[in-house]
Every structure is written in C-alpha cells, then in structure tokens.
Enzyme design. Sequence first.
Site, PDB file in Angstrom:
ATOM      1  CB  SER A 275      -0.925  -0.073   1.279  1.00  0.00           C
ATOM      2  OG  SER A 275      -0.100   0.172   2.504  1.00  0.00           O
ATOM      3  CE  LYS A 276       0.731   8.368  -1.389  1.00  0.00           C
ATOM      4  NZ  LYS A 276      -0.240   9.517  -1.707  1.00  0.00           N
ATOM      5  NE  ARG A 277      -2.348   4.180   5.912  1.00  0.00           N
ATOM      6  CZ  ARG A 277      -2.571   3.266   6.838  1.00  0.00           C
ATOM      7  NH1 ARG A 277      -1.922   2.851   7.822  1.00  0.00           N
ATOM      8  NH2 ARG A 277      -3.961   2.491   6.568  1.00  0.00           N
TER       9      ARG A 277
END
Length: 494
Positions: free
Chosen positions: A246-248
């Site tokens: 994920s981006k996070r």
Amino acid sequence: MSEVRVRFPPSPTGYLHIGGARTAIYNWLYAKKHHGKLILRIEDTDADRSTQESIDGIIKGLEWLGIDWDEGPYFQTEFAADHIEKAERLLAEGHAYKCFCTKEELDAKREAAMAAKKQFGYDGTCRDLSAEKVAANEAAGTPHVVRFKVPRKDGVVAYDDKVLGRIERKYSEIEDFVIVRSNGKPLYLLCNVVDDIRDRISHIIRGQDHMTNTTRQILIYDALGSKIPVFAHMPLTLDLKKAKISKRSHGEIVAVHFYQEHGFLPWALVNFLVLLGWNPGDDREFFSKEELIEAFTLERINKSASIFNYRKDDPKFFTDPKAISINAHYLRTMPVEELSPLVKEELVAAGLWDKSYDNEKKEWFEKTLEMIRERFHTLKDFSAEGCAYFSDDFEIDEKALNKNLHKHPELKELLPQLADRFEALPELTATEAERIAREFAEEKELKVGIPINASRAVITGQIKGPSMFELFEHFGREKVVARLRNAPKYFENS
Ligand code: GLU
C-alpha cells in the site's frame, strides 16, 4: 457464445496503483483474447473522496501502459437515476426494506456483541416492520437506510470462480446489508451491480478482496432477475513480510507513475505485472503483446498471493528486482529505432539532448545506445551513468575515481602523455588505439589495464563499460585527447 464484455471500474480516490493496473491488464488481455470489449467505468459516486486529479492520473496511467478500452470512460455518477430506480424496485418487490435503526442503537448492539465475543451482524429489527409503522416513521421524518433483504434460508450462495473453483457462503452468514445510505445515496454494492447489468458485463475479473462483495452482489443480481456474470478473483499482492502493499507502507513504488518517472518501458511493467499473479504454464518470462494475448487464460491466474519483492535497503533495487530485470531485458533487446525516441525524451528532460543526434550525429547516437545499453536497467541510466557520452559536464563515479585514478598517482602525468600519442595519429581507430596503448604501457612499465581503466574513468566517468579500444574510436580523437589532458584535475586534493 455471447460476447465477452469486461470492465475496469476504478474509484478515483488516488493514483493508479500497480494492483489496479494489473486488474486492468488482466481484463484487457481477456477482452483481446476473446475479441470482446473492455469498458472503462470511473466509479466516482463517493463525492468526498473522488477527485479530477485522480481521474486524469488513472487515464494517463492506462494510456502510458498501452491499455486501451473499447467503451467509456463512463462515469458512475451519470447513472444515479438508474441506481435509485433499482433501489426502489428492490423495495417495491420486497427484496429490500427501510431500516430506521439509529447509529447509536447499532453501535450499542455492536459493542454488546463484541463484549460477548460474538460476530456482529444486523439483527433484522426493521426487516418486518408493518407498512403502518414504516409510514409513521417516515411521517415523523425519522431517517432511514435501505437494506437488502437476504433470504433467510438454509443453504449457500454459490458460484464457480474461474480461478478458485466453487465458492460457497451460507445465507445465514450474510447480514442484511445497506444498499442506500440515509442521505438517499445508493452504495457501491448496488451501483456496481446496476452498472454491470446495464453495461452487459459477462466476466468480472477483480481482486480477492472483493469476494465478500461477490456473494452479496449475486443476491442483488438474483433479485433484479439478471444473469450472473462469470467471476474470477485474482490473488492479492503482498510484500516480503506478507503485508498488503500500500501507499502508506510502501510509498510511491506502488504507483504506476513511479515507474514512468524511473525510466521504465511501459511494456516491461505490463509484462512484470502480468507475471505477478499469473503464469503461462511454462518458463517463458518475456512476451510480446500478441504472445501474451494468446497465452493468457483466467485458469492460469494464481490462487495464492503474489509476492512483491522489495528491499528498501538496496538503492539499486528501488523496486522488485524482477521488474528491473524485465525492464533491462527490453531495454537491451528492443530495436534501437524504438529505443532511440525514448532515450531522446530522457535526455531532453535531463538537458543533455543535442539537436545533431537527430541529424548528422544520428548514427553515432544510435551506435552509442547499442554500446552502452548492455549494462543499463532503466531509461534513467542513459542520463545518469551515460552522461559522459552526451555531455562534457559529467562526474566520475567514486569507485572509478579511487580505484582507477587515485591509486596510481603517476597517471596524473601519464594520461596527458597518452593524449599526445593519440593526437599524433592520423586517425584514432580501435586497432590503432590498442597498439598505442600497449606500446605506451610497456614503455612506462605498467600493466596495460592501468592506463586503460584510467582512460575509461576520465572519458566515460564509469568503472565499467564497453571495450575501451572501441570507445576511443567511438568518442573520436578530439574528445579523447581533451579528456585525457583534463585528467590532472582529478588528482588535485586526492
Ligand atoms: N470501484 C471498485 C474498486 O475500485 C470496483 C471493484 C469491482 O467491482 O471491480 O475497488
């Protein structure tokens, strides 16, 4: 056989993610293989989170990848009336009901269930309200959502997943889910089905994270009297620690634009993403578009999660090494005429482009690409490691500087002498360069590798590269002489 119609329906709430791109690619391949249609539908009903920037980014990302669609983009918001009409129909036909339970009531029930270590599911309080009670609530202005009335019966909702085989879920495990919010806005589960029906979608190829939606959506298809499409659920992509990418947690490496910005060839990324979750049944790794369309089947989509191999600690492997090696493969083997405009774009952006490469130095330029790409991984390497080929303003790689120059201080004087010998030649050919270099080394009692490696450092800035004798010829007498004469400056403060 009826027409294959597949869709890619991104929610425009962020950039195009490589997972989303892979979904688009699988749908695209399936459509192409079966001479069907790919429909692009932007699911923009979540007004708070949808942005124009994201829509533009998704479209640009698909275009860059070369994923073309046959219909759309359609925008889900344009079909709001259809969603509402279907919700009303479900209500009228007894497949849905108005639920007046307040958030507080539901929260209290949820907490009680949690305290009792039971799974919370809506208990059906409003499922069988009398018509009078509903009318009274409405007259009193009590807000309501609309819930789908899941048949209360034994047995299972089942379908044959093209990837995973038979999937079953007990009716008793499915709660009466919300299809219209209290503000009157229909939700994803409903809109998505209504749109897929209207778009006559025959196959739904999407991630396994949607499987709980699938069983609920099948109930909606049934209630609307529509044929249920074929489902194929693709594996999730996890990192080495088995966490969802994920981006996070992974940053921009999950964004398609990251690859564009890091000098990837779009087809290399497509090839990599296809293999992340699908296999051809043999050991082939590289495919042309035609080969991939021919080889692609839903049955060969992997059942288990794909691993995105990314090691933060090694800058050389700024993303999955497999992606880099696939990119390097295409970069090194594609026809130079096709590579050339891509490198041009890179050099223009880096301020290294010279107009002569389009005309009188075109041949030299293409020969340069042939020579240097053997070691390169991305288009960025042409402007970074390849800088000295296109500009006099380049830096020498640290390692080359230490190992090939500073370790041999005598070269400070010797390299300009070698320049004199080259300058005296009528023409600097590879053969002549080799003869002179060997003669020179012998005379100075050096191994020939020493002046050669030093020349490589001051001429190309690199520690490795194509044959240096050929490079002398390729750079030409004037440039070689100038750069060798310039060598002493690298010994200052050494
Ligand atoms: N808009 C949904 C998403 O982006 C679509 C899922 C689907 O039905 O394929 O997750």
